[in-house]
Every structure is written in structure tokens, then in C-alpha cells.
Design a protein around this motif. Structure first.
Motif, PDB file in Angstrom:
ATOM      1  N   CYS A 130     -13.012 -19.920 -34.861  1.00 48.93           N
ATOM      2  CA  CYS A 130     -14.284 -19.545 -35.487  1.00 48.93           C
ATOM      3  C   CYS A 130     -14.472 -18.033 -35.393  1.00 48.93           C
ATOM      4  O   CYS A 130     -14.423 -17.463 -34.306  1.00 48.93           O
ATOM      5  N   PRO A 131     -14.712 -17.355 -36.519  1.00 53.28           N
ATOM      6  CA  PRO A 131     -14.903 -15.908 -36.471  1.00 53.28           C
ATOM      7  C   PRO A 131     -16.255 -15.501 -35.896  1.00 53.28           C
ATOM      8  O   PRO A 131     -16.407 -14.391 -35.396  1.00 53.28           O
ATOM      9  N   ALA A 132     -17.243 -16.396 -35.916  1.00 49.74           N
ATOM     10  CA  ALA A 132     -18.569 -16.046 -35.412  1.00 49.74           C
ATOM     11  C   ALA A 132     -18.583 -15.966 -33.887  1.00 49.74           C
ATOM     12  O   ALA A 132     -19.112 -15.024 -33.307  1.00 49.74           O
ATOM     13  N   CYS A 133     -18.021 -16.987 -33.218  1.00 52.31           N
ATOM     14  CA  CYS A 133     -18.039 -17.006 -31.747  1.00 52.31           C
ATOM     15  C   CYS A 133     -16.701 -16.581 -31.152  1.00 52.31           C
ATOM     16  O   CYS A 133     -16.546 -16.559 -29.934  1.00 52.31           O
ATOM     17  N   LYS A 134     -15.735 -16.284 -31.988  1.00 49.77           N
ATOM     18  CA  LYS A 134     -14.395 -15.843 -31.575  1.00 49.77           C
ATOM     19  C   LYS A 134     -13.692 -16.860 -30.676  1.00 49.77           C
ATOM     20  O   LYS A 134     -13.024 -16.511 -29.720  1.00 49.77           O
ATOM     21  N   GLY A 135     -13.882 -18.149 -30.978  1.00 54.96           N
ATOM     22  CA  GLY A 135     -13.165 -19.207 -30.269  1.00 54.96           C
ATOM     23  C   GLY A 135     -13.794 -19.680 -28.983  1.00 54.96           C
ATOM     24  O   GLY A 135     -13.193 -20.462 -28.265  1.00 54.96           O
ATOM     25  N   THR A 136     -15.015 -19.278 -28.665  1.00 54.32           N
ATOM     26  CA  THR A 136     -15.643 -19.727 -27.421  1.00 54.32           C
ATOM     27  C   THR A 136     -16.473 -20.983 -27.607  1.00 54.32           C
ATOM     28  O   THR A 136     -16.659 -21.738 -26.670  1.00 54.32           O
ATOM     29  N   GLY A 137     -17.046 -21.202 -28.788  1.00 53.57           N
ATOM     30  CA  GLY A 137     -17.889 -22.358 -29.034  1.00 53.57           C
ATOM     31  C   GLY A 137     -19.337 -22.137 -28.649  1.00 53.57           C
ATOM     32  O   GLY A 137     -20.178 -22.996 -28.843  1.00 53.57           O
ATOM     33  N   GLY A 187      10.658 -33.086 -39.757  1.00 50.35           N
ATOM     34  CA  GLY A 187       9.683 -34.083 -40.181  1.00 50.35           C
ATOM     35  C   GLY A 187       8.269 -33.836 -39.683  1.00 50.35           C
ATOM     36  O   GLY A 187       7.346 -34.532 -40.103  1.00 50.35           O
ATOM     37  N   THR A 188       8.079 -32.875 -38.804  1.00 48.43           N
ATOM     38  CA  THR A 188       6.727 -32.591 -38.334  1.00 48.43           C
ATOM     39  C   THR A 188       5.965 -31.801 -39.390  1.00 48.43           C
ATOM     40  O   THR A 188       6.557 -31.112 -40.216  1.00 48.43           O
ATOM     41  N   ARG A 189       4.664 -31.895 -39.350  1.00 45.13           N
ATOM     42  CA  ARG A 189       3.837 -31.209 -40.352  1.00 45.13           C
ATOM     43  C   ARG A 189       3.584 -29.756 -39.965  1.00 45.13           C
ATOM     44  O   ARG A 189       3.493 -29.411 -38.804  1.00 45.13           O
ATOM     45  N   VAL A 190       3.448 -28.918 -40.977  1.00 42.04           N
ATOM     46  CA  VAL A 190       3.112 -27.518 -40.784  1.00 42.04           C
ATOM     47  C   VAL A 190       1.602 -27.440 -40.564  1.00 42.04           C
ATOM     48  O   VAL A 190       0.829 -27.981 -41.349  1.00 42.04           O
ATOM     49  N   THR A 191       1.179 -26.807 -39.469  1.00 40.25           N
ATOM     50  CA  THR A 191      -0.249 -26.701 -39.178  1.00 40.25           C
ATOM     51  C   THR A 191      -0.655 -25.237 -39.033  1.00 40.25           C
ATOM     52  O   THR A 191       0.134 -24.388 -38.647  1.00 40.25           O
ATOM     53  N   LEU A 192      -1.912 -24.967 -39.365  1.00 32.87           N
ATOM     54  CA  LEU A 192      -2.510 -23.654 -39.178  1.00 32.87           C
ATOM     55  C   LEU A 192      -3.562 -23.783 -38.084  1.00 32.87           C
ATOM     56  O   LEU A 192      -4.384 -24.692 -38.122  1.00 32.87           O
ATOM     57  N   ARG A 193      -3.553 -22.892 -37.115  1.00 28.06           N
ATOM     58  CA  ARG A 193      -4.571 -22.898 -36.062  1.00 28.06           C
ATOM     59  C   ARG A 193      -5.616 -21.850 -36.415  1.00 28.06           C
ATOM     60  O   ARG A 193      -5.308 -20.669 -36.528  1.00 28.06           O
ATOM     61  N   ALA A 213      -6.991 -27.326 -35.954  1.00 27.69           N
ATOM     62  CA  ALA A 213      -5.639 -27.299 -36.516  1.00 27.69           C
ATOM     63  C   ALA A 213      -5.700 -27.999 -37.868  1.00 27.69           C
ATOM     64  O   ALA A 213      -6.130 -29.147 -37.965  1.00 27.69           O
ATOM     65  N   ILE A 214      -5.281 -27.306 -38.909  1.00 29.16           N
ATOM     66  CA  ILE A 214      -5.332 -27.827 -40.273  1.00 29.16           C
ATOM     67  C   ILE A 214      -3.902 -28.019 -40.761  1.00 29.16           C
ATOM     68  O   ILE A 214      -3.080 -27.107 -40.681  1.00 29.16           O
TER      69      ILE A 214
END
Length: 59
Positions: free
Chosen positions: A40-47, A31-37, A21-22
Motif C-alpha cells: 500500500c502506498p498510503a501506509c507504506k506496508g504497515t497497515g 508450472g508455478t504462477r507469476v505473482t506481483l507483490r 500478491a496478485i
């Protein structure tokens, strides 16, 4: 930092941290911050590193 299983192949692009989350620096009205989730495009979120596939070329 999570401990990795030595037998598992960790993705070399994200080092096992497949989703992050960036913060963009701007804030919502409450007042909360805007985040981008981002995943990973290589492993498609599996790790885990994608497996190599063998393809026969030629005859």
C-alpha cells in the motif's frame, strides 16, 4: 481474516491488508504462477493509518 485492535488506526486505503500478491495469469516453466507483490502506498506496508502532521502557516 485478522482481527484488528480497536485502538489502532487501520489504514483506510488498504483496510489493514498492506501487502498483497496478485497473479498475472502466466506461468513459469515449472508450472508455478507469476505473482506481483504490491504494498500500500498510503501506509507504506504497515497497515496502520499515517498520522496527520500539523504545520503552522503564517506568522
Amino acid at each position: 481474516m485478522p482481527q484488528h485492535d480497536p485502538a489502532a488506526r487501520v489504514c483506510r486505503d488498504c483496510d489493514g491488508f498492506a501487502s498483497v500478491a496478485i497473479t498475472t495469469g502466466t506461468r513459469h516453466r515449472d508450472g508455478t504462477r507469476v505473482t506481483l507483490r504490491i504494498t500500500c502506498p498510503a501506509c507504506k506496508g504497515t497497515g496502520i493509518a499515517p498520522t496527520a502532521r500539523l504545520v503552522r502557516v503564517g506568522r
